[in-house]
Design a protein around this motif. Structure first.
Motif, PDB file in Angstrom:
ATOM      1  N   ARG A   1       0.827  -1.212   0.000  1.00 17.56           N
ATOM      2  CA  ARG A   1       0.000   0.000   0.000  1.00 17.56           C
ATOM      3  C   ARG A   1       0.858   1.258   0.000  1.00 17.56           C
ATOM      4  N   SER A   2       1.978   1.216   0.721  1.00 18.08           N
ATOM      5  CA  SER A   2       2.830   2.404   0.799  1.00 18.08           C
ATOM      6  C   SER A   2       3.480   2.723  -0.541  1.00 18.08           C
ATOM      7  N   ILE A   3       3.611   1.712  -1.395  1.00 15.78           N
ATOM      8  CA  ILE A   3       4.216   1.900  -2.716  1.00 15.78           C
ATOM      9  C   ILE A   3       3.153   2.227  -3.763  1.00 15.78           C
ATOM     10  N   LEU A   4       2.066   1.471  -3.755  1.00 17.36           N
ATOM     11  CA  LEU A   4       1.021   1.630  -4.770  1.00 17.36           C
ATOM     12  C   LEU A   4       0.103   2.812  -4.481  1.00 17.36           C
ATOM     13  N   ARG A   5      -0.076   3.135  -3.207  1.00 21.29           N
ATOM     14  CA  ARG A   5      -0.930   4.253  -2.772  1.00 21.29           C
ATOM     15  C   ARG A   5      -2.319   4.184  -3.413  1.00 21.29           C
ATOM     16  N   PRO A   6      -2.972   3.036  -3.323  1.00 17.70           N
ATOM     17  CA  PRO A   6      -4.247   2.833  -4.025  1.00 17.70           C
ATOM     18  C   PRO A   6      -5.331   3.820  -3.610  1.00 17.70           C
ATOM     19  N   GLY A   7      -5.931   4.443  -4.611  1.00 15.29           N
ATOM     20  CA  GLY A   7      -7.036   5.361  -4.373  1.00 15.29           C
ATOM     21  C   GLY A   7      -6.643   6.720  -3.837  1.00 15.29           C
ATOM     22  N   GLU A   8      -5.349   6.987  -3.689  1.00 13.37           N
ATOM     23  CA  GLU A   8      -4.918   8.279  -3.149  1.00 13.37           C
ATOM     24  C   GLU A   8      -5.061   9.386  -4.191  1.00 13.37           C
ATOM     25  N   LEU A   9      -5.313  10.591  -3.699  1.00 13.75           N
ATOM     26  CA  LEU A   9      -5.343  11.758  -4.566  1.00 13.75           C
ATOM     27  C   LEU A   9      -3.934  12.310  -4.703  1.00 13.75           C
ATOM     28  N   VAL A  10      -3.531  12.579  -5.942  1.00 12.22           N
ATOM     29  CA  VAL A  10      -2.197  13.108  -6.225  1.00 12.22           C
ATOM     30  C   VAL A  10      -2.340  14.217  -7.266  1.00 12.22           C
ATOM     31  N   ALA A  11      -1.280  14.987  -7.439  1.00 13.01           N
ATOM     32  CA  ALA A  11      -1.280  16.053  -8.443  1.00 13.01           C
ATOM     33  C   ALA A  11      -0.358  15.666  -9.587  1.00 13.01           C
ATOM     34  N   ASP A  12      -0.827  15.856 -10.822  1.00 16.98           N
ATOM     35  CA  ASP A  12       0.013  15.540 -11.974  1.00 16.98           C
ATOM     36  C   ASP A  12       0.962  16.703 -12.268  1.00 16.98           C
ATOM     37  N   ALA A  13       1.667  16.625 -13.386  1.00 15.54           N
ATOM     38  CA  ALA A  13       2.677  17.634 -13.713  1.00 15.54           C
ATOM     39  C   ALA A  13       2.085  19.028 -13.875  1.00 15.54           C
ATOM     40  N   ASP A  14       0.796  19.098 -14.182  1.00 14.04           N
ATOM     41  CA  ASP A  14       0.132  20.389 -14.354  1.00 14.04           C
ATOM     42  C   ASP A  14      -0.583  20.850 -13.091  1.00 14.04           C
ATOM     43  N   GLY A  15      -0.408  20.086 -12.011  1.00 14.88           N
ATOM     44  CA  GLY A  15      -1.055  20.452 -10.763  1.00 14.88           C
ATOM     45  C   GLY A  15      -2.509  20.040 -10.674  1.00 14.88           C
ATOM     46  N   VAL A  16      -2.963  19.224 -11.625  1.00 17.75           N
ATOM     47  CA  VAL A  16      -4.351  18.757 -11.633  1.00 17.75           C
ATOM     48  C   VAL A  16      -4.470  17.538 -10.722  1.00 17.75           C
ATOM     49  N   THR A  17      -5.499  17.515  -9.899  1.00 19.20           N
ATOM     50  CA  THR A  17      -5.688  16.410  -8.965  1.00 19.20           C
ATOM     51  C   THR A  17      -6.199  15.168  -9.686  1.00 19.20           C
ATOM     52  N   ARG A  18      -5.545  14.043  -9.414  1.00 16.22           N
ATOM     53  CA  ARG A  18      -5.932  12.754  -9.993  1.00 16.22           C
ATOM     54  C   ARG A  18      -6.027  11.735  -8.864  1.00 16.22           C
ATOM     55  N   ARG A  19      -6.807  10.672  -9.083  1.00 17.31           N
ATOM     56  CA  ARG A  19      -6.901   9.598  -8.093  1.00 17.31           C
ATOM     57  C   ARG A  19      -6.205   8.360  -8.634  1.00 17.31           C
ATOM     58  N   LEU A  20      -5.223   7.867  -7.891  1.00 18.00           N
ATOM     59  CA  LEU A  20      -4.481   6.683  -8.317  1.00 18.00           C
ATOM     60  C   LEU A  20      -5.387   5.448  -8.346  1.00 18.00           C
ATOM     61  N   PRO A  21      -5.037   4.459  -9.165  1.00 15.14           N
ATOM     62  CA  PRO A  21      -5.870   3.253  -9.278  1.00 15.14           C
ATOM     63  C   PRO A  21      -6.003   2.524  -7.948  1.00 15.14           C
ATOM     64  N   ARG A  22      -7.156   1.895  -7.782  1.00 14.39           N
ATOM     65  CA  ARG A  22      -7.411   1.117  -6.568  1.00 14.39           C
ATOM     66  C   ARG A  22      -7.362  -0.386  -6.830  1.00 14.39           C
ATOM     67  N   PHE A  23      -7.756  -0.811  -8.022  1.00 14.83           N
ATOM     68  CA  PHE A  23      -7.841  -2.242  -8.307  1.00 14.83           C
ATOM     69  C   PHE A  23      -6.704  -2.688  -9.225  1.00 14.83           C
ATOM     70  N   PHE A  24      -6.149  -3.853  -8.895  1.00 10.31           N
ATOM     71  CA  PHE A  24      -4.951  -4.352  -9.566  1.00 10.31           C
ATOM     72  C   PHE A  24      -5.115  -5.823  -9.937  1.00 10.31           C
ATOM     73  N   TYR A  25      -4.384  -6.216 -10.991  1.00 11.52           N
ATOM     74  CA  TYR A  25      -4.210  -7.634 -11.273  1.00 11.52           C
ATOM     75  C   TYR A  25      -3.002  -8.111 -10.475  1.00 11.52           C
ATOM     76  N   GLU A  26      -3.141  -9.254  -9.838  1.00  4.04           N
ATOM     77  CA  GLU A  26      -2.017  -9.850  -9.123  1.00  4.04           C
ATOM     78  C   GLU A  26      -1.297 -10.797 -10.079  1.00  4.04           C
ATOM     79  N   VAL A  27      -0.026 -10.514 -10.329  1.00 11.02           N
ATOM     80  CA  VAL A  27       0.776 -11.317 -11.260  1.00 11.02           C
ATOM     81  C   VAL A  27       1.652 -12.250 -10.427  1.00 11.02           C
ATOM     82  N   PRO A  28       1.414 -13.558 -10.465  1.00  5.42           N
ATOM     83  CA  PRO A  28       2.104 -14.471  -9.551  1.00  5.42           C
ATOM     84  C   PRO A  28       3.566 -14.739  -9.886  1.00  5.42           C
TER      85      PRO A  28
END
Length: 222
Positions: free
Chosen positions: A22-49
């Motif tokens: 979670r500390s690396i993927l930060r699922p569902g967190e709000l972040v700012a892109d290069a233009d300062g626009v707020t985006r929400r990081l992905p929450r759902f992932f495929y688990e690759v074994p």
């Protein structure tokens, strides 16, 4: 955890993973892109074994999952060993690249670190669609290396005409440009597979959604 109805991969809720992920993927967190626009990081992932699984699984007829998760030591260590987690949106990117691949009629090669990068990647100081697994940096198409302007311009023109909903990075050596690869991305797209877990039970529903839930429950009782 549910298995994808199409891909032989488990779909996981990133917020339910161990803290080290979670500390690396930060699922569902709000972040700012290069233009300062707020985006929400992905929450759902495929688990690759395993790497073997990544090599075996095709996201599209001409693209294996492994092509989208190739990284080097600049990626956070937990994302270089297995199991690995890649946002489900990678399948949307693969579908777009498949159209491009069919049009050019030859192999399309993605660079190392050229598709999915976790937010903890050393190249991730600027948030970009790479963190959504919805961007690809292509360094070679067939026998053509994309390090010369005429070659880049030719393939960029094809991509723009064929994929009007994609963003193609301008050609050049200035910030925000590229002169040694073709960058294609579909923006900050997320994909929530049907089999993915739902939102938290205490999430407030809009009136229309609450009515749908109530109607569904009444139908089941009948």
């Amino acid at each position: 955890m549910p298995e994808s109805a199409v891909l032989p991969l488990e779909v996981v809720d990133g917020q339910a993973l161990d803290k080290k992920y979670r500390s690396i993927l930060r699922p569902g967190e709000l972040v700012a892109d290069a233009d300062g626009v707020t985006r929400r990081l992905p929450r759902f992932f495929y688990e690759v074994p395993s790497w073997e699984a990544a090599m075996d699984i095709r996201l599209a007829p001409h693209f294996r999952l492994a092509e989208f998760i190739g990284v080097d030591v600049r990626e956070a260590e937990p994302m270089r060993i297995f199991p690995r987690y890649v946002p489900c949106g990678v399948s949307l990117l693969a579908a777009q690249l498949e159209l491009f691949r069919q049009n050019v009629g030859t192999y399309v090669h993605i660079t190392a670190n050229g598709s999915y990068r976790s937010p903890a990647h050393a190249l991730g100081t600027i948030i970009s669609p790479h963190n959504w697994a919805t961007a690809a940096d292509i360094y070679r198409i067939g026998d053509d290396f994309l390090n010369k302007r005429p070659t880049l311009q030719r393939y960029a023109k094809i991509a723009r005409e064929l994929l009007p909903t994609c963003w193609i990075r301008p050609i050049g050596s200035e910030p925000g440009e590229a002169d040694d690869h073709l960058h294609i991305d579909i923006g900050y797209a997320t994909l929530v597979p049907r089999e993915a877990a739902g939102e938290d039970e205490d999430t407030e529903l809009l009136p229309s959604a609450q009515q749908a839930v109530t109607a569904g429950a009444e139908t089941e009782e009948e």
